[in-house]
Design an enzyme around this catalytic site. Sequence first.
Site, PDB file in Angstrom:
ATOM      1  N   SER A  96      26.715 -16.490   3.433  1.00  0.00           N
ATOM      2  CA  SER A  96      25.818 -17.276   4.241  1.00  0.00           C
ATOM      3  C   SER A  96      25.587 -19.433   3.700  1.00  0.00           C
ATOM      4  O   SER A  96      25.332 -19.010   2.869  1.00  0.00           O
ATOM      5  CB  SER A  96      24.984 -16.681   4.873  1.00  0.00           C
ATOM      6  OG  SER A  96      24.107 -17.744   5.365  1.00  0.00           O
ATOM      7  N   SER A  97      25.141 -19.900   5.227  1.00  0.00           N
ATOM      8  CA  SER A  97      24.910 -21.139   4.024  1.00  0.00           C
ATOM      9  C   SER A  97      23.493 -21.086   3.518  1.00  0.00           C
ATOM     10  O   SER A  97      23.374 -22.283   2.680  1.00  0.00           O
ATOM     11  CB  SER A  97      24.970 -22.524   5.363  1.00  0.00           C
ATOM     12  OG  SER A  97      25.894 -22.372   5.751  1.00  0.00           O
ATOM     13  N   HIS A 141      33.208 -19.471   6.812  1.00  0.00           N
ATOM     14  CA  HIS A 141      33.796 -20.418   8.269  1.00  0.00           C
ATOM     15  C   HIS A 141      35.582 -20.932   7.464  1.00  0.00           C
ATOM     16  O   HIS A 141      36.292 -20.758   8.841  1.00  0.00           O
ATOM     17  CB  HIS A 141      33.112 -21.743   7.320  1.00  0.00           C
ATOM     18  CG  HIS A 141      31.888 -21.134   7.208  1.00  0.00           C
ATOM     19  ND1 HIS A 141      30.554 -21.860   6.619  1.00  0.00           N
ATOM     20  CD2 HIS A 141      30.686 -21.819   8.593  1.00  0.00           C
ATOM     21  CE1 HIS A 141      29.758 -21.895   7.287  1.00  0.00           C
ATOM     22  NE2 HIS A 141      29.592 -22.268   8.835  1.00  0.00           N
ATOM     23  N   GLN A 143      24.776 -14.004  18.524  1.00  0.00           N
ATOM     24  CA  GLN A 143      25.162 -14.680  18.926  1.00  0.00           C
ATOM     25  C   GLN A 143      26.341 -14.792  19.562  1.00  0.00           C
ATOM     26  O   GLN A 143      26.687 -14.580  21.042  1.00  0.00           O
ATOM     27  CB  GLN A 143      25.350 -16.177  17.622  1.00  0.00           C
ATOM     28  CG  GLN A 143      25.637 -17.194  17.617  1.00  0.00           C
ATOM     29  CD  GLN A 143      25.961 -18.173  16.731  1.00  0.00           C
ATOM     30  OE1 GLN A 143      24.807 -19.301  16.675  1.00  0.00           O
ATOM     31  NE2 GLN A 143      26.834 -18.123  16.365  1.00  0.00           N
TER      32      GLN A 143
END
Length: 283
Positions: A185-186, A37, A153
């Site tokens: 990745s979360s 992010h 996405q």
Amino acid sequence: MRVIADPTELRPALADLRLRRKTIGFVPTMGALHDGHLSLVRVSREQTSAVVVSIFVNPTQFGPNEDFRIYPRTPEADLEFLEREGVDIVFMPPTELMYPRGSKITVYAGPVGETFEGAIRPGHFDGVLTIVIKLFNLVQPDVAVFGQKDAQQLFLIRRMVTDLNVPVRVMEGDTIRESDGLAKSSRNVYLKVQEREKASVLHRALATGQRLFDAGNRSLADFQRAMHAELAFVPEFTPDYATAVSEASFMENDPVADSVRLIVAGRLGPVRLIDNFRLSASR
Ligand code: PAF
């Protein structure tokens, strides 16, 4: 940094930025922020003089048996992180203000939205595009930045922006990886120690496909075979797909295109992992 929860408060805050002749970059997230992010915020910062980040775990992109309730939520750490990055506005709305009772109209992601991730997670991309267009309408950014890690996405958001004439420039941030190649990745926090050790198999499968591509092979079946063979070294990993899609259409072609995305996804125990490489013959 202003933290705003109510969508009606966004408008005056954004008007104030515009009055000060700021261009607005937007990074939509679901929180549980990590270095991936951070790189999106930095891409935005390079392009625009103000950055807005949203943190919203969007219920409409989760299936009924998915991890919406347990999805990692770390708001305090996220805010500290964004403050350090010099973000101007963080938009953290509660669910009932984003989806008031009675909201019914949604975006349909089209046929590509029903393949790969969309085949495994029916309705997922309709939910993603619906929240993204809502956020675009609220923030009205000049630039919006999404990670390449979620390649389908990203493809569909670009498609929507073109098809629905949305006045925003979509940019992408590189996938950030751990030292063994696992994409950040979360959801990686779900991996148990033994699973974590095996999770780099996706990266190895993609590297195998890249070697074929670099050697000039363009046979779709060869890519699929080679990537699945690599994945099979970790029997605990259950692949959903491992293949090559054209960058232009997000569809499989044989022979594969010169501008291609190798995509791989599956489950390691209960944890779903996805990854991709973008390859181009002109690199
Ligand atoms: O990639 C994500 O984190 C989400 O799908 C997004 C784009 C923020 C929409 O909820």
